[in-house]
Scaffold this motif. Structure first.
Motif, PDB file in Angstrom:
ATOM      1  N   ARG A  69       2.338   1.830  -3.338  1.00 43.60           N
ATOM      2  CA  ARG A  69       1.360   2.389  -4.269  1.00 43.60           C
ATOM      3  C   ARG A  69       1.254   3.900  -4.064  1.00 43.60           C
ATOM      4  N   GLU A  84      -5.717  10.599   0.232  1.00 47.45           N
ATOM      5  CA  GLU A  84      -7.022  10.008   0.518  1.00 47.45           C
ATOM      6  C   GLU A  84      -6.971   8.506   0.243  1.00 47.45           C
ATOM      7  N   ALA A  85      -6.340   8.159  -0.873  1.00 45.22           N
ATOM      8  CA  ALA A  85      -6.219   6.735  -1.223  1.00 45.22           C
ATOM      9  C   ALA A  85      -5.390   6.015  -0.165  1.00 45.22           C
ATOM     10  N   GLU A 134      -6.354   2.847   2.182  1.00 44.49           N
ATOM     11  CA  GLU A 134      -5.513   1.641   2.147  1.00 44.49           C
ATOM     12  C   GLU A 134      -5.083   1.255   3.557  1.00 44.49           C
ATOM     13  N   ALA A 146      -5.528  13.540  -3.599  1.00 42.91           N
ATOM     14  CA  ALA A 146      -6.029  12.223  -4.024  1.00 42.91           C
ATOM     15  C   ALA A 146      -5.145  11.081  -3.512  1.00 42.91           C
ATOM     16  N   PRO A 147      -3.803  11.159  -3.686  1.00 37.56           N
ATOM     17  CA  PRO A 147      -2.976  10.058  -3.169  1.00 37.56           C
ATOM     18  C   PRO A 147      -3.100   9.876  -1.654  1.00 37.56           C
ATOM     19  N   LYS A 206       0.832  -1.201   0.000  1.00 41.46           N
ATOM     20  CA  LYS A 206       0.000   0.000   0.000  1.00 41.46           C
ATOM     21  C   LYS A 206       0.872   1.260   0.000  1.00 41.46           C
ATOM     22  N   ASP A 209       1.861   6.862  -6.749  1.00 37.90           N
ATOM     23  CA  ASP A 209       0.772   7.821  -7.013  1.00 37.90           C
ATOM     24  C   ASP A 209       1.287   9.257  -6.952  1.00 37.90           C
TER      25      ASP A 209
END
Ligand code: GTP
Length: 354
Positions: A11, A85-86, A90, A82-83, A8, A15
């Motif tokens: 990722r 929040e993702a 995760e 956005a990254p 995670k 991002d």
């Protein structure tokens, strides 16, 4: 144990990199377009050094020059939105407690927004450093030198273990007895779990295998009295450490609290350690909070770190209780006990290879 979280975090790194790249290209393209415009209108002076690259060397060099000239910040708040929040989602799906996930993403945001990429560091290194610092601060809460605490405390040092049944409490006591013995400290075990049938036999087996003295009372006896007897035994026999087991789950949490309070009053332990298993994830974190509220803990032992789990409990427990994770149980053998080292954990989470 950390494969899920590692993936995670990886990722998230890519991002953010991707967002930064897109932004960099947009900026560079805009600059290149402005250059082209000024050449077309004849307003630009010829390059004094004669190295104007916009025509001969293509846009690649022009972009690099534009980036170098602006000394641009690595990423803006909007690009991070956005990254981050993702990443928060995760982390939650990796069993990290919500408040802890927020804390981690907040720290990363604070560190990255407006941070200028130094020439010596790649964007990836900057992001990695931000994640590493955030994790280290969150999981390293309250760490202290356990061995030094044992060495310097008045003997016997009394340690009481709390936690629900079946998570590896008794096994951890046995492992700690071995761990202490290897460092030159003698110990006596006390079975304060007078509630559960078979608890005496279970701990006695460990004591016999390790050659450690064990104090037990009959089932239904007073747990505080068993640990008190073990303290007396330790004092009379020059034993360094008393390791007191307790019942994991009583009828109500009031019973549990009353029992732990009585142990506190009667033997005044030097340390209370909470034991739970890494595989319990969010449940382990919630229980750590409950037990810490019932009888303040000094640290935690997280068992079954060798089993496949998301690792969320290891990330969350220290932050939620304000007390450090001191040991990881890494197997069923008596030697399978490792000191919890936040730096090592963070390195493991951020290292590229699996
Ligand atoms: N893989 C693995 N298994 C462990 C670890 N620690 C304990 N266990 C196993 O977990 C099971 C439960 O351990 P116990 O020590 O009996 O658990 P407990 O919390 O004392 O539970 P009760 O005795 O029921 O109160 C046993 O089979 C242990 O061998 C560990 O770090 N890794």
């Amino acid at each position: 144990m950390f494969d899920g979280l590692k993936e995670k975090l990886g990722r998230f790194k890519s991002d953010v990199e991707a967002e930064a790249e897109t932004e960099a290209e947009t900026e560079a393209d805009a600059d290149a377009a402005a250059d082209a415009d000024s050449v077309a209108t004849g307003s630009a002076e010829p390059d004094a050094t004669g190295t104007d690259d916009s025509d001969d060397d293509g846009p690649g060099l022009a972009k690099k020059a534009a980036l170098a000239a602006t000394g641009r910040t690595i990423i803006t708040e909007e690009e991070l939105e956005a990254p981050l929040e993702a990443l928060e989602l995760e982390l939650l799906s990796g069993d990290v407690e919500m408040g802890v996930a927020r804390e981690i993403t907040e720290r990363i945001r604070e560190q990255l927004v407006g941070d200028t990429r130094k020439q010596v560091e790649s964007g990836e290194q900057v992001i990695e450093r931000a994640i590493g610092d955030a994790l280290r601060e969150v999981i390293g809460v309250g760490q202290f030198d356990f061995e030094d605490r044992i060495a310097t405390a008045d003997k016997p040092v009394v340690i009481v273990f709390t936690g629900v049944n079946g998570v590896g409490k008794t096994t951890s006591i046995a492992k700690l007895s071995r761990w202490l013995e290897e460092r030159g400290y003698s110990s006596v075990m006390a079975n304060g779990d007078t509630y559960r049938a078979g608890a005496n036999e279970q701990i006695e087996e460990h004591a016999e295998a390790l050659g450690t003295k064990i104090i037990t009372h009959q089932q239904g006896g007073d747990p505080a009295a068993v640990i008190y007897d073990a303290v007396e035994y330790a004092e009379a026999n020059d034993i360094d450490v008393v390791l007191g087991d307790t019942a994991g789950r009583l009828h109500t949490s009031n019973d549990l609290m009353a029992q732990l309070e009585k142990i506190d009053r009667v033997v005044d332990p030097d340390m209370t350690l909470f034991v739970d298993e890494a595989v319990a994830g969010q449940d382990a974190t919630n229980r750590a909070r409950e037990f810490n509220d019932a009888a303040e803990i000094d640290g935690a032992i997280l068992t079954k770190a060798d089993a496949d789990s998301q690792g969320g409990a290891a990330i969350s427990i220290a932050h939620v209780t304000g007390k450090p994770i001191l040991f990881l149980g890494t197997g069923q053998g008596y030697d399978d006990l490792d000191r919890f080292d936040p730096d090592e954990i963070v390195d493991r989470l951020l290292r590229d290879e699996a």
